[in-house]
Design an enzyme around this catalytic site. Structure first.
Site, PDB file in Angstrom:
ATOM      1  CB  CYS A 162     -51.750  -0.975  34.215  1.00  0.00           C
ATOM      2  SG  CYS A 162     -51.802   0.008  32.495  1.00  0.00           S
TER       3      CYS A 162
ATOM      4  CD  GLU B 185     -45.925   9.547  34.862  1.00  0.00           C
ATOM      5  OE1 GLU B 185     -45.299   9.296  33.695  1.00  0.00           O
ATOM      6  OE2 GLU B 185     -46.772   8.917  35.678  1.00  0.00           O
TER       7      GLU B 185
ATOM      8  CG  HIS C  30     -44.665  -0.383  26.954  1.00  0.00           C
ATOM      9  ND1 HIS C  30     -44.794   0.592  27.873  1.00  0.00           N
ATOM     10  CD2 HIS C  30     -43.375  -0.145  26.720  1.00  0.00           C
ATOM     11  CE1 HIS C  30     -43.946   1.442  28.319  1.00  0.00           C
ATOM     12  NE2 HIS C  30     -42.822   1.077  27.441  1.00  0.00           N
TER      13      HIS C  30
ATOM     14  CG  HIS D 123     -43.185  22.687   7.975  1.00  0.00           C
ATOM     15  ND1 HIS D 123     -42.399  22.830   8.909  1.00  0.00           N
ATOM     16  CD2 HIS D 123     -43.792  23.686   7.332  1.00  0.00           C
ATOM     17  CE1 HIS D 123     -42.367  24.079   9.190  1.00  0.00           C
ATOM     18  NE2 HIS D 123     -43.224  24.887   8.474  1.00  0.00           N
TER      19      HIS D 123
HETATM   20  P1  FAD Z   1     -49.925  -6.057  37.554  1.00  0.00           P
HETATM   21  O1  FAD Z   1     -50.689  -4.729  36.727  1.00  0.00           O
HETATM   22  O2  FAD Z   1     -49.618  -5.384  38.701  1.00  0.00           O
HETATM   23  O3  FAD Z   1     -51.042  -6.985  37.694  1.00  0.00           O
HETATM   24  C1  FAD Z   1     -51.250  -7.867  38.343  1.00  0.00           C
HETATM   25  C2  FAD Z   1     -52.539  -8.476  38.974  1.00  0.00           C
HETATM   26  O4  FAD Z   1     -52.476  -9.449  39.496  1.00  0.00           O
HETATM   27  C3  FAD Z   1     -53.151  -7.310  39.832  1.00  0.00           C
HETATM   28  O5  FAD Z   1     -54.316  -7.193  39.512  1.00  0.00           O
HETATM   29  C4  FAD Z   1     -53.247  -8.175  41.281  1.00  0.00           C
HETATM   30  O6  FAD Z   1     -54.443  -8.072  41.868  1.00  0.00           O
HETATM   31  C5  FAD Z   1     -53.414  -9.684  40.736  1.00  0.00           C
HETATM   32  N1  FAD Z   1     -52.893 -10.806  41.712  1.00  0.00           N
HETATM   33  C6  FAD Z   1     -51.824 -10.793  42.275  1.00  0.00           C
HETATM   34  N2  FAD Z   1     -51.557 -11.973  42.778  1.00  0.00           N
HETATM   35  C7  FAD Z   1     -52.855 -12.812  42.685  1.00  0.00           C
HETATM   36  C8  FAD Z   1     -53.036 -14.023  43.160  1.00  0.00           C
HETATM   37  N3  FAD Z   1     -52.544 -14.639  43.943  1.00  0.00           N
HETATM   38  N4  FAD Z   1     -54.518 -14.355  42.647  1.00  0.00           N
HETATM   39  C9  FAD Z   1     -55.132 -13.596  41.613  1.00  0.00           C
HETATM   40  N5  FAD Z   1     -54.705 -12.430  41.239  1.00  0.00           N
HETATM   41  C10 FAD Z   1     -53.428 -11.776  41.720  1.00  0.00           C
HETATM   42  N6  FAD Z   1     -46.202   1.783  33.300  1.00  0.00           N
HETATM   43  C11 FAD Z   1     -46.159   2.124  32.009  1.00  0.00           C
HETATM   44  O7  FAD Z   1     -45.961   1.437  31.071  1.00  0.00           O
HETATM   45  N7  FAD Z   1     -46.728   3.224  31.812  1.00  0.00           N
HETATM   46  C12 FAD Z   1     -47.244   4.284  32.828  1.00  0.00           C
HETATM   47  O8  FAD Z   1     -47.635   5.246  32.482  1.00  0.00           O
HETATM   48  C13 FAD Z   1     -47.350   3.562  34.007  1.00  0.00           C
HETATM   49  N8  FAD Z   1     -47.926   4.380  34.945  1.00  0.00           N
HETATM   50  C14 FAD Z   1     -47.611   4.182  36.347  1.00  0.00           C
HETATM   51  C15 FAD Z   1     -48.305   4.677  37.331  1.00  0.00           C
HETATM   52  C16 FAD Z   1     -48.354   4.239  38.639  1.00  0.00           C
HETATM   53  C17 FAD Z   1     -48.827   5.268  39.557  1.00  0.00           C
HETATM   54  C18 FAD Z   1     -47.886   2.930  38.775  1.00  0.00           C
HETATM   55  C19 FAD Z   1     -48.026   2.384  40.195  1.00  0.00           C
HETATM   56  C20 FAD Z   1     -47.396   1.990  38.097  1.00  0.00           C
HETATM   57  C21 FAD Z   1     -47.296   2.774  36.576  1.00  0.00           C
HETATM   58  N9  FAD Z   1     -46.688   1.747  35.548  1.00  0.00           N
HETATM   59  C22 FAD Z   1     -46.681   2.455  34.157  1.00  0.00           C
HETATM   60  C23 FAD Z   1     -46.305   0.628  35.676  1.00  0.00           C
HETATM   61  C24 FAD Z   1     -47.432  -0.474  35.208  1.00  0.00           C
HETATM   62  O9  FAD Z   1     -48.726  -0.144  36.048  1.00  0.00           O
HETATM   63  C25 FAD Z   1     -46.849  -1.995  35.593  1.00  0.00           C
HETATM   64  O10 FAD Z   1     -45.584  -2.135  34.982  1.00  0.00           O
HETATM   65  C26 FAD Z   1     -47.752  -2.824  34.728  1.00  0.00           C
HETATM   66  O11 FAD Z   1     -48.941  -2.821  35.482  1.00  0.00           O
HETATM   67  C27 FAD Z   1     -47.503  -4.347  35.129  1.00  0.00           C
HETATM   68  O12 FAD Z   1     -48.124  -5.164  34.672  1.00  0.00           O
HETATM   69  P2  FAD Z   1     -48.391  -6.740  35.200  1.00  0.00           P
HETATM   70  O13 FAD Z   1     -49.377  -7.323  34.347  1.00  0.00           O
HETATM   71  O14 FAD Z   1     -47.098  -7.330  35.347  1.00  0.00           O
HETATM   72  O15 FAD Z   1     -48.919  -6.503  36.677  1.00  0.00           O
HETATM   73  P1  NAD Z   2     -38.387   4.608  40.171  1.00  0.00           P
HETATM   74  O1  NAD Z   2     -37.430   3.274  40.146  1.00  0.00           O
HETATM   75  O2  NAD Z   2     -38.899   5.038  38.909  1.00  0.00           O
HETATM   76  O3  NAD Z   2     -37.870   5.838  41.149  1.00  0.00           O
HETATM   77  C1  NAD Z   2     -37.575   5.698  42.307  1.00  0.00           C
HETATM   78  C2  NAD Z   2     -36.662   6.665  42.956  1.00  0.00           C
HETATM   79  O4  NAD Z   2     -36.345   6.566  44.501  1.00  0.00           O
HETATM   80  C3  NAD Z   2     -35.338   6.568  42.330  1.00  0.00           C
HETATM   81  O5  NAD Z   2     -34.687   7.780  41.666  1.00  0.00           O
HETATM   82  C4  NAD Z   2     -34.448   6.157  43.340  1.00  0.00           C
HETATM   83  O6  NAD Z   2     -33.048   6.526  43.427  1.00  0.00           O
HETATM   84  C5  NAD Z   2     -35.021   6.931  44.693  1.00  0.00           C
HETATM   85  N1  NAD Z   2     -34.930   6.417  46.000  1.00  0.00           N
HETATM   86  C6  NAD Z   2     -34.562   4.943  46.001  1.00  0.00           C
HETATM   87  N2  NAD Z   2     -34.319   4.944  47.447  1.00  0.00           N
HETATM   88  C7  NAD Z   2     -34.752   6.215  48.127  1.00  0.00           C
HETATM   89  C8  NAD Z   2     -34.197   6.771  49.217  1.00  0.00           C
HETATM   90  N3  NAD Z   2     -34.136   5.891  50.387  1.00  0.00           N
HETATM   91  N4  NAD Z   2     -34.350   8.031  49.430  1.00  0.00           N
HETATM   92  C9  NAD Z   2     -34.568   9.114  48.397  1.00  0.00           C
HETATM   93  N5  NAD Z   2     -34.712   8.363  46.997  1.00  0.00           N
HETATM   94  C10 NAD Z   2     -34.975   7.003  47.066  1.00  0.00           C
HETATM   95  O7  NAD Z   2     -39.739   4.133  40.929  1.00  0.00           O
HETATM   96  P2  NAD Z   2     -41.124   4.720  41.292  1.00  0.00           P
HETATM   97  O8  NAD Z   2     -41.094   6.186  40.676  1.00  0.00           O
HETATM   98  O9  NAD Z   2     -41.575   4.357  42.587  1.00  0.00           O
HETATM   99  O10 NAD Z   2     -42.059   3.942  40.000  1.00  0.00           O
HETATM  100  C11 NAD Z   2     -42.118   2.357  40.150  1.00  0.00           C
HETATM  101  C12 NAD Z   2     -42.229   1.753  38.894  1.00  0.00           C
HETATM  102  O11 NAD Z   2     -43.568   1.846  38.301  1.00  0.00           O
HETATM  103  C13 NAD Z   2     -41.063   1.995  38.027  1.00  0.00           C
HETATM  104  O12 NAD Z   2     -40.339   0.865  37.718  1.00  0.00           O
HETATM  105  C14 NAD Z   2     -41.688   2.524  36.827  1.00  0.00           C
HETATM  106  O13 NAD Z   2     -41.116   1.840  35.698  1.00  0.00           O
HETATM  107  C15 NAD Z   2     -43.133   2.091  37.021  1.00  0.00           C
HETATM  108  N6  NAD Z   2     -43.835   3.438  36.480  1.00  0.00           N
HETATM  109  C16 NAD Z   2     -43.723   3.831  35.157  1.00  0.00           C
HETATM  110  C17 NAD Z   2     -44.558   4.904  34.644  1.00  0.00           C
HETATM  111  C18 NAD Z   2     -44.077   5.372  33.318  1.00  0.00           C
HETATM  112  O14 NAD Z   2     -44.235   4.465  32.580  1.00  0.00           O
HETATM  113  N7  NAD Z   2     -44.478   6.562  33.004  1.00  0.00           N
HETATM  114  C19 NAD Z   2     -45.075   5.764  35.641  1.00  0.00           C
HETATM  115  C20 NAD Z   2     -45.147   5.561  36.891  1.00  0.00           C
HETATM  116  C21 NAD Z   2     -44.738   4.364  37.403  1.00  0.00           C
END
Ligand code: FAD
Ligand code: NAD
Length: 466
Positions: free
Chosen positions: A42, A187, A321, A444
């Site tokens: 995150c 995004e 969250h 408003h």
């Molecule tokens: P993570 O955040 O993945 O953290 C896991 C941590 O564990 C990592 O730092 C990793 O290095 C560490 N770890 C793993 N294995 C080990 C080990 N064996 N020893 C020590 N450390 C280890 N979610 C939203 O709600 N809003 C958003 O706007 C949003 N935007 C996103 C945009 C992108 C590009 C991506 C990729 C994801 C986004 N997400 C968003 C999803 C969000 O990032 C994840 O749902 C969230 O980070 C999950 O939290 P977590 O604590 O489960 O794991």
């Molecule tokens: P996603 O699950 O949101 O979207 C993946 C998309 O890829 C889906 O629409 C699916 O139908 C499509 N897809 C799957 N296989 C395919 C194929 N073979 N060919 C074409 N399309 C295919 O996953 P994401 O966008 O990679 O994000 C990963 C996770 O990270 C999500 O679970 C999301 O909740 C989280 N995330 C959240 C936010 C946010 O909350 N704003 C932002 C970024 C990521």
């Protein structure tokens, strides 16, 4: 050997929030993170950097396309300095991850840098900078997730990339091909479209953001098409090949024809998968399910009773969250409290512009469950505030039970919906009816008036301003 009440593996929003709550509840707490910065996906390569780039690119779009409408003239060309934009993003990330260091110190939480793995259910080996073995009565697995890939794609991380690389590109792609029209694809697609890239989104399903209400998919698709993105729905990707600086993607359409796309970058955003590599779960007797997630019961307890798991590594929405709520839930459970999470009320947001946000049931889900419901919808273009700022796209849709009027789902697309959805969450938490919302005073002129108007429309079709 150091000994703890609780050790947490992984410092993402699940892990670090669990650590703070454990410490608040008087437990001696340790957190183990394999990277040198805290905050997980995150903070480092997810929510925060993507929102920083969305904000920067939004400013650019405003300056190039909308300032003139407001009577603001900028002499000369407006240019993007991508290096500076990415640098600013990194500064925001560094400041935010630094904030977590501060919170760990403030709460007397011991931070260990290194890969954590189970020796047995109460002993963890740490390999890396802070190499040692520690003991803990309870352990919380919060190791998060990694990008998924399709079996035939070889990610070279230069031209065929995941979100992690897309957040630090050195040039604006000429043509960015995005596989997957989900949250990440849209995004980051919007970021690079605004910066001047041609963007093609290839989506397997017949609509983008397919898990959200179909009305939102349709409206957001229109926005992308208006921005001249190519939206290739119902296309199944078959191959992705790099030829020098070119990437060639082949996909099969509904008619069975193979369509070829040529670009200079391909972002693979087809979901994420739970990350458990190197944890040595077997040594602790922790079981996984057939989706590769750590299996948990309703207390988020794994098959080994002193070990819990939270966030992306378990079932449910992969959202920061959601992970945070689960971190608090487990800490309080360990402390002997009886916390509760209503998973139906975890909102989902897509931070494109207009923003997309939702909570509760979609129309598709209500139909599938045979629930009789009514719909109240209100367009932003009918709001004074929306016209004043020029953000007139989108609507708020409220779904309420046909008999009781209880709000069952709220779906919105428009300016500031990421923040507006909080009103819907509060209302549904207190089981408000649509009429309850419609009778509350909304300032408003605000975007929030669209929520009140949609509630009026749902109550008995008596919106005031349409
Ligand atoms: P993570 O955040 O993945 O953290 C896991 C941590 O564990 C990592 O730092 C990793 O290095 C560490 N770890 C793993 N294995 C080990 C080990 N064996 N020893 C020590 N450390 C280890 N979610 C939203 O709600 N809003 C958003 O706007 C949003 N935007 C996103 C945009 C992108 C590009 C991506 C990729 C994801 C986004 N997400 C968003 C999803 C969000 O990032 C994840 O749902 C969230 O980070 C999950 O939290 P977590 O604590 O489960 O794991
Ligand atoms: P996603 O699950 O949101 O979207 C993946 C998309 O890829 C889906 O629409 C699916 O139908 C499509 N897809 C799957 N296989 C395919 C194929 N073979 N060919 C074409 N399309 C295919 O996953 P994401 O966008 O990679 O994000 C990963 C996770 O990270 C999500 O679970 C999301 O909740 C989280 N995330 C959240 C936010 C946010 O909350 N704003 C932002 C970024 C990521």
């Amino acid at each position: 050997m150091k000994s703890y009440d609780v050790a947490i593996i992984g410092s993402g929003p699940g892990g670090y929030v669990a650590a703070i709550r454990c410490a608040q509840l008087g437990m001696k707490t340790a957190i183990i993170e394999k990277y040198s910065t805290l905050g997980g996906t995150c903070l480092n390569v997810g929510c925060i950097p993507s929102k920083a780039l969305l904000s920067s690119s939004h400013h650019y779009e405003e300056a190039t396309k909308h300032f003139e409408d407001h009577g603001i003239e900028i002499p000369g060309d407006i240019k993007v300095n991508l290096e500076k934009m990415i640098g600013r993003k990194q500064a925001v990330v560094d400041q935010t991850t630094g904030g977590i260091d501060f919170l760990m110190k403030k709460n007397n939480i011991d931070v260990f840098e290194g890969l954590g793995s189970f020796i047995d259910a109460t002993h963890i080996k740490i390999e890396g900078k802070d190499a040692q073995e520690i003991e803990a009565k309870k352990v919380i697995i919060a190791t998060g997730s990694k990008p998924s890939n399709l079996p035939f794609i070889s990610l070279d991380k230069e031209r065929i990339i995941t979100s992690t690389e897309a957040l630090k590109l050195k040039e604006v792609p000429k043509h960015l091909i995005i596989i997957g029209g989900g949250v990440i694809g849209l995004e980051l697609g919007q970021v690079y479209r605004r910066l001047g890239a041609e963007v093609t989104v290839i989506e397997y399903m017949d609509r983008i953001i397919p898990t959200m209400d179909a009305g939102l998919s349709k409206e957001l698709n229109k926005v992308f098409k208006k921005a001249k993105c190519k939206m290739m729905l119902s296309h199944k990707v078959q191959s992705v090949e790099r030829k020098g600086d070119e990437v060639v993607v082949k996909a099969e359409n509904k008619k069975g024809e193979v369509v070829e796309f040529k670009g200079d970058y391909c972002l693979v955003s087809v979901g994420r998968k739970p990350y458990t590599e190197g944890l040595n779960l077997e040594a602790a007797g922790v079981k996984m399910n057939d989706r590769g997630q750590v299996e948990v019961n309703e207390h988020l307890q794994t098959s080994t009773s002193n070990i819990y798991a939270i966030g992306d590594v378990i079932k449910g929405a992969m959202l920061a969250h959601k992970a945070e709520e689960e971190g608090t839930f487990v800490a309080e459970t360990i402390a002997g409290q009886k916390p509760h999470i209503d998973y139906n009320l975890i909102p989902g947001v897509v931070y494109t512009w207009p923003e997309v946000a939702a909570v509760g049931k979609t129309e598709e889900e209500l139909k599938a469950d045979n629930v009789a419901y009514k719909v109240g919808q209100f367009p932003f273009r009918a709001l004074g505030r929306a016209r004043a700022s020029g953000d007139i796209e989108g609507f708020v849709k409220i779904l309420a039970d046909k008999t009781t009027d209880e709000v069952l789902g709220v779906h919105m697309i428009g300016a500031r919906c990421a923040d507006l959805i909080a009103e819907a969450v509060v209302s549904m938490e207190y089981r408000a009816s649509a009429e309850d919302i419609s009778r509350m005073s909304h300032a408003h002129p605000t975007f929030a008036e669209a929520v009140k108007e949609a509630a009026l429309a749902a109550t008995d079709n008596r919106a005031l301003h349409v």
